[in-house]
Design a protein around this motif. Sequence first.
Motif, PDB file in Angstrom:
ATOM      1  N   UNK A 289     128.200  -1.022 -22.863  1.00  0.00           N
ATOM      2  CA  UNK A 289     127.610   0.266 -23.249  1.00  0.00           C
ATOM      3  C   UNK A 289     127.900   1.406 -22.284  1.00  0.00           C
ATOM      4  N   UNK A 290     129.024   1.318 -21.577  1.00  0.00           N
ATOM      5  CA  UNK A 290     129.462   2.455 -20.783  1.00  0.00           C
ATOM      6  C   UNK A 290     130.440   3.276 -21.619  1.00  0.00           C
ATOM      7  N   UNK A 291     130.366   4.579 -21.506  1.00  0.00           N
ATOM      8  CA  UNK A 291     131.247   5.478 -22.250  1.00  0.00           C
ATOM      9  C   UNK A 291     132.391   5.891 -21.321  1.00  0.00           C
ATOM     10  N   UNK A 292     133.607   5.530 -21.697  1.00  0.00           N
ATOM     11  CA  UNK A 292     134.758   5.698 -20.808  1.00  0.00           C
ATOM     12  C   UNK A 292     135.660   6.835 -21.278  1.00  0.00           C
ATOM     13  N   UNK A 293     136.005   7.699 -20.339  1.00  0.00           N
ATOM     14  CA  UNK A 293     137.074   8.678 -20.542  1.00  0.00           C
ATOM     15  C   UNK A 293     138.186   8.299 -19.578  1.00  0.00           C
TER      16      UNK A 293
END
Length: 238
Positions: A32-36
Amino acid sequence: MPEDADAPIQVLMVEDDERLAQLTERYLAKHNLVITRVADGERAIAAASEHRYDVVLLDLMLPGCDGLTVCEALREHDDVPIIMISARGSDDERVAGIERGADDYLAKPFNPRELLARVNAIVRRERGQLGPTQRILEVGELVLEPKQMRAHLAGAALDLTAYEFRLLYALAEHPGRPLSRERLLDRVHRGKAEEAFERSIDVHVSRLRRKLGAAWMLRTVRGQGYMLLDDASQARRG
């Protein structure tokens, strides 16, 4: 910094190794980490200026603008936590990263579970979840508010990284008493001893002295470590 402790963690990953970046992104996204993800330093600096991230995963060896330069550029206008990642794992390389503004350093190859643990830990601390101790500390004209991660000296706000705040808070809990580097590492890093190294404390203390603008407040006690003084303590010792 985000005020919602349960908000998704926004990660800026700067990595030019496509396969490693994909595998790491896939693992972190499952938790549930949002990666860019960007692949070079110039785009990393641009991305960080356009969006507020919770943490930056920064590879040291990048095409064009290298990781140390990117770290230094980010620190000019942002206190976002930075975890530097590199195949170079010597103490000299780690110290160089911290001197440029990194909060943590992870050597390649790394276990993705360890990376996730470090990301979660550093974001918890940045969001003010320091653990059981949440009380406001006052040492002379220094005021530390752990919940908001705010520090003021003589009414002026101090621009501290999360690591620097934790270090200053640990010293402020015992004013007038020297704390060893080993004890400070335990309090500040909150991890296994092998995950940190004593020279990192020296680098952060040096940076803290500059930011305090009152170098006498942080005294080196030969053979014992470091000690925080207030005005009254300084007068007695002077």
